[in-house]
Write a protein that holds these residues in place. Structure first.
Motif, PDB file in Angstrom:
ATOM      1  N   ALA A 117       0.868  -1.174   0.000  1.00 27.36           N
ATOM      2  CA  ALA A 117       0.000   0.000   0.000  1.00 27.36           C
ATOM      3  C   ALA A 117       0.912   1.234   0.000  1.00 27.36           C
ATOM      4  CB  ALA A 117      -0.890   0.000   1.241  1.00 27.36           C
ATOM      5  N   PRO A 118       0.594   2.241  -0.817  1.00 27.94           N
ATOM      6  CA  PRO A 118       1.491   3.389  -0.957  1.00 27.94           C
ATOM      7  C   PRO A 118       1.902   4.077   0.349  1.00 27.94           C
ATOM      8  CG  PRO A 118      -0.131   3.428  -2.701  1.00 27.94           C
ATOM      9  CD  PRO A 118      -0.533   2.309  -1.754  1.00 27.94           C
ATOM     10  N   ALA A 119       0.994   4.175   1.309  1.00 28.05           N
ATOM     11  CA  ALA A 119       1.336   4.855   2.568  1.00 28.05           C
ATOM     12  C   ALA A 119       2.433   4.125   3.338  1.00 28.05           C
ATOM     13  CB  ALA A 119       0.096   5.015   3.449  1.00 28.05           C
ATOM     14  N   ASP A 120       2.580   2.823   3.109  1.00 28.66           N
ATOM     15  CA  ASP A 120       3.595   2.030   3.820  1.00 28.66           C
ATOM     16  C   ASP A 120       4.996   2.166   3.202  1.00 28.66           C
ATOM     17  OD1 ASP A 120       2.237  -0.037   5.887  1.00 28.66           O
ATOM     18  OD2 ASP A 120       0.874   0.286   4.217  1.00 28.66           O
ATOM     19  N   ILE A 121       5.067   2.578   1.961  1.00 28.81           N
ATOM     20  CA  ILE A 121       6.334   2.534   1.223  1.00 28.81           C
ATOM     21  C   ILE A 121       7.457   3.379   1.852  1.00 28.81           C
ATOM     22  CG2 ILE A 121       7.418   3.094  -0.997  1.00 28.81           C
ATOM     23  CD1 ILE A 121       4.848   1.941  -2.307  1.00 28.81           C
TER      24      ILE A 121
END
Length: 133
Positions: A117-121
């Motif tokens: 998920a993008p927020a985790d990157i």
């Protein structure tokens, strides 16, 4: 104006320093993306309290919340997510998948190979290097 959603994620390491990665279910936002388990902070709840509650609900285990890694913000179509990740340790219970469809334990240097998920990157690079923001 989009909804602002405050969430927390647990970066759990096993005895071999491998990282727990959890896959989101189909039919929900960010279906089949990988994430650090956790969830929304409820009104009146601290980040640590939310993370402890979410891991109990999602994985049936009790955790101890350790050092903060990073806070990131990402704008999705459904809202703006502010994600704070914390190193955490399982102190009781066995991890079960109540909300996720899969989980993997990966070496720090291999966690970037999943479809996150993008927020985790932004946390991935820090975790791979063992650093904090």
């Amino acid at each position: 104006m989009k909804k602002h959603i405050r969430v927390v994620g647990a970066v759990i390491l096993d005895k071999d320093d491998k990282v727990l990665c959890a896959q989101r279910p189909e039919g929900k936002n960010l279906a089949l993306k990988w994430e650090f388990p956790g969830g929304k902070i409820e009104d009146g709840e601290s980040a640590s309290e939310a993370l402890i509650r979410e891991l109990d609900e999602e994985m049936g285990c009790r955790i101890d919340v350790k050092d903060k890694i990073i806070t990131t913000t990402y704008e999705y179509d459904f809202g703006v997510v502010e994600l704070t990740t914390y190193y955490s340790e399982v102190i009781s219970g066995e991890i079960k998948l109540y909300e996720h469809v899969d989980m993997k334990w990966l070496k720090r240097e291999d966690i970037h190979t999943l479809d996150w998920a993008p927020a985790d990157i932004p946390a991935i690079e820090l975790i791979a290097s063992g650093k904090k923001a």
